[in-house]
Scaffold this motif. Structure first.
Motif, PDB file in Angstrom:
ATOM      1  N   LYS A 190      29.043 -40.207  84.527  1.00  0.00           N
ATOM      2  CA  LYS A 190      27.806 -39.998  83.780  1.00  0.00           C
ATOM      3  C   LYS A 190      27.137 -41.320  83.429  1.00  0.00           C
ATOM      4  O   LYS A 190      27.791 -42.285  83.027  1.00  0.00           O
ATOM      5  CB  LYS A 190      28.084 -39.204  82.501  1.00  0.00           C
ATOM      6  CG  LYS A 190      26.827 -38.928  81.684  1.00  0.00           C
ATOM      7  CD  LYS A 190      27.113 -38.120  80.430  1.00  0.00           C
ATOM      8  CE  LYS A 190      25.852 -37.944  79.597  1.00  0.00           C
ATOM      9  NZ  LYS A 190      26.094 -37.173  78.367  1.00  0.00           N
ATOM     10  N   ARG A 191      25.823 -41.346  83.622  1.00  0.00           N
ATOM     11  CA  ARG A 191      25.028 -42.515  83.286  1.00  0.00           C
ATOM     12  C   ARG A 191      23.975 -42.109  82.266  1.00  0.00           C
ATOM     13  O   ARG A 191      23.693 -40.914  82.089  1.00  0.00           O
ATOM     14  CB  ARG A 191      24.350 -43.094  84.536  1.00  0.00           C
ATOM     15  CG  ARG A 191      25.339 -43.407  85.659  1.00  0.00           C
ATOM     16  CD  ARG A 191      24.622 -43.848  86.924  1.00  0.00           C
ATOM     17  NE  ARG A 191      24.167 -45.228  86.855  1.00  0.00           N
ATOM     18  CZ  ARG A 191      24.928 -46.275  87.181  1.00  0.00           C
ATOM     19  NH1 ARG A 191      26.181 -46.102  87.584  1.00  0.00           N
ATOM     20  NH2 ARG A 191      24.445 -47.502  87.111  1.00  0.00           N
ATOM     21  N   ASN A 192      23.373 -43.061  81.599  1.00  0.00           N
ATOM     22  CA  ASN A 192      22.274 -42.812  80.676  1.00  0.00           C
ATOM     23  C   ASN A 192      21.043 -43.550  81.190  1.00  0.00           C
ATOM     24  O   ASN A 192      21.002 -44.791  81.187  1.00  0.00           O
ATOM     25  CB  ASN A 192      22.622 -43.272  79.259  1.00  0.00           C
ATOM     26  CG  ASN A 192      23.665 -42.376  78.617  1.00  0.00           C
ATOM     27  OD1 ASN A 192      23.427 -41.184  78.430  1.00  0.00           O
ATOM     28  ND2 ASN A 192      24.833 -42.929  78.300  1.00  0.00           N
TER      29      ASN A 192
ATOM     30  N   GLN B  90      18.985 -33.681  80.974  1.00  0.00           N
ATOM     31  CA  GLN B  90      19.193 -34.416  79.727  1.00  0.00           C
ATOM     32  C   GLN B  90      20.676 -34.456  79.368  1.00  0.00           C
ATOM     33  O   GLN B  90      21.194 -35.498  78.935  1.00  0.00           O
ATOM     34  CB  GLN B  90      18.393 -33.752  78.599  1.00  0.00           C
ATOM     35  CG  GLN B  90      18.476 -34.455  77.252  1.00  0.00           C
ATOM     36  CD  GLN B  90      17.671 -35.743  77.210  1.00  0.00           C
ATOM     37  OE1 GLN B  90      16.795 -35.955  78.028  1.00  0.00           O
ATOM     38  NE2 GLN B  90      18.003 -36.602  76.265  1.00  0.00           N
TER      39      GLN B  90
ATOM     40  N   GLY C 240      22.451 -37.138  81.011  1.00  0.00           N
ATOM     41  CA  GLY C 240      22.037 -38.507  80.691  1.00  0.00           C
ATOM     42  C   GLY C 240      20.764 -38.950  81.387  1.00  0.00           C
ATOM     43  O   GLY C 240      20.446 -40.141  81.373  1.00  0.00           O
TER      44      GLY C 240
END
Length: 381
Positions: free
Chosen positions: A3-5, A316, A319
């Motif tokens: 997971k990335r933001n 969302q 992320g």
């Protein structure tokens, strides 16, 4: 993938911008002064116009443009129904009436086939929005208008963009740009007005400084310090600070590199997402350069596996920030109630309001970010 933001947009600023503020801070000249003048000169040269005036925002720039043109009560100004609310607000600031026109869902810009039918003997201007960085076909618009009707470019998203080799900002009678942090280049808040009309430029120059006939810089450096300016116009305080001008000079030097990079990744998105039948991808006009302020998709509700809003919630949670492209102004409460407008009055704008989706595209993303966004969209179905 882990997971990335990923933000929808981030300004690409750093040490150079930080250092650029030192000179005005140390000199004590913080309001509009030599740095703003240098920024104006460089911006005018880049966009091939003789006059550029720095202001506090694109909104105040658009207001200044309409005020400079003398637009007021009893006048009408044509505005696209799908745009940021400021495009319509500035018409009301002048006491004039906004006349909405639907948009072309393929480009998100004004539907030019509808323009002639909306022109009346009260029409003084058209605000031609270059939405998301794609220039409107100004030649076709001009051909549809009487010579007396001014074209005001809302170039908020279009710094560095062009139409048939001519830069945004040089296409109409006057233009306004934005330097908000979501734009390609930023000064925090801030904007620029451009025109080839020397008389209009002088009028706007006075109006942005309370209507003064003499600028603060001229007064401070002049031989007669006791002189105060004459005020022949009811003006505004729309001046940019020299701190912003210093940052703007650094950012402007990076503009073409920023757009080159955004263009590369926009092409990547188009290649990677082209097989998804329920997505309509943005296109580049033939002979023009897209400014790629944003990469805005259209989610086809008849084919999509789920509603756009549900997609945005899923992204969302992974992320990935998304936003609707912008809004249909005629569906906003103030305009809906004041002018008794219905969603179906402008069906293309309504559909763009409900089904457009901007995905991250900015100069602080890396290859892994783009691959992550593509994979997440593919997993939607």
């Amino acid at each position: 993938m882990e997971k990335r933001n990923i933000a929808i947009s981030l300004p690409c600023t750093g040490e150079e911008e930080w250092q650029a503020t030192r000179e005005p801070l140390m000199s004590g000249w913080l309001t509009q002064g030599p740095k703003v003048a240098a920024f104006e000169k460089a911006f005018a040269e880049r966009h091939q116009v003789p006059h550029a005036l720095a202001v506090t925002s694109c909104t105040t720039g658009l207001h200044l443009a309409l005020a400079g043109l003398g637009i007021g009560p009893g006048d009408e100004v044509i505005v696209p129904a799908f745009t940021w609310v400021a495009t319509a607000n500035v018409v009301l600031y002048c006491g004039a009436t906004p006349v909405f026109i639907d948009v072309d869902p393929q480009t998100f810009n004004l539907d030019l086939e509808q323009v002639k039918a909306k022109v009346s003997d009260k029409t003084r201007a058209v605000i031609a929005v270059h939405l998301f960085g794609r220039c409107l076909d100004i030649d076709t618009l001009r051909a549809a208008l009487p010579p007396s009707v001014a074209i005001v470019e809302d170039a908020a998203c279009a710094a560095g963009a062009s139409w048939k080799g001519r830069p945004a900002g040089s296409l109409g009678d006057v233009a306004a740009f934005s330097f908000h942090p979501r734009k390609s280049v930023t000064t925090g808040e801030g904007g620029m007005v451009t025109t080839a009309n020397a008389e209009l430029a002088e009028q706007m120059n006075q109006l942005r400084n309370h209507g003064a006939s003499l600028s603060e810089e001229q007064r401070h450096h002049g031989p007669r310090p006791y002189l105060l300016p004459e005020f022949n116009l009811l003006g505004f305080n729309y001046r940019m600070t020299d701190l912003q001008g210093a940052v703007g000079l650094v950012q402007l030097a990076k503009l073409d590199g920023f757009i080159d990079e955004r263009e590369q990744w926009a092409q990547y998105y188009c290649e990677q997402l082209s097989g998804i039948e329920w997505l309509r991808l943005p296109t580049v006009p033939e002979g023009g350069r897209h400014g790629w302020q944003a990469f805005v998709l259209y989610v086809d509700p008849a084919k999509a596996p789920m509603p756009r809003n549900e997609m945005m919630e899923i992204l969302q949670a992974k992320g990935i920030a998304t936003r609707p492209g912008t809004h249909a102004v005629h569906m906003l409460a103030y305009y809906r109630d004041r002018f008794d407008l219905k969603p179906d009055d402008f069906p293309a704008a309504r559909d763009c309001n409900d089904h457009s989706m901007a995905i991250p595209l900015h100069n602080r993303m890396d290859a892994q970010d783009y691959a992550y966004v593509v994979e997440a969209i593919r997993q939607l179905g």
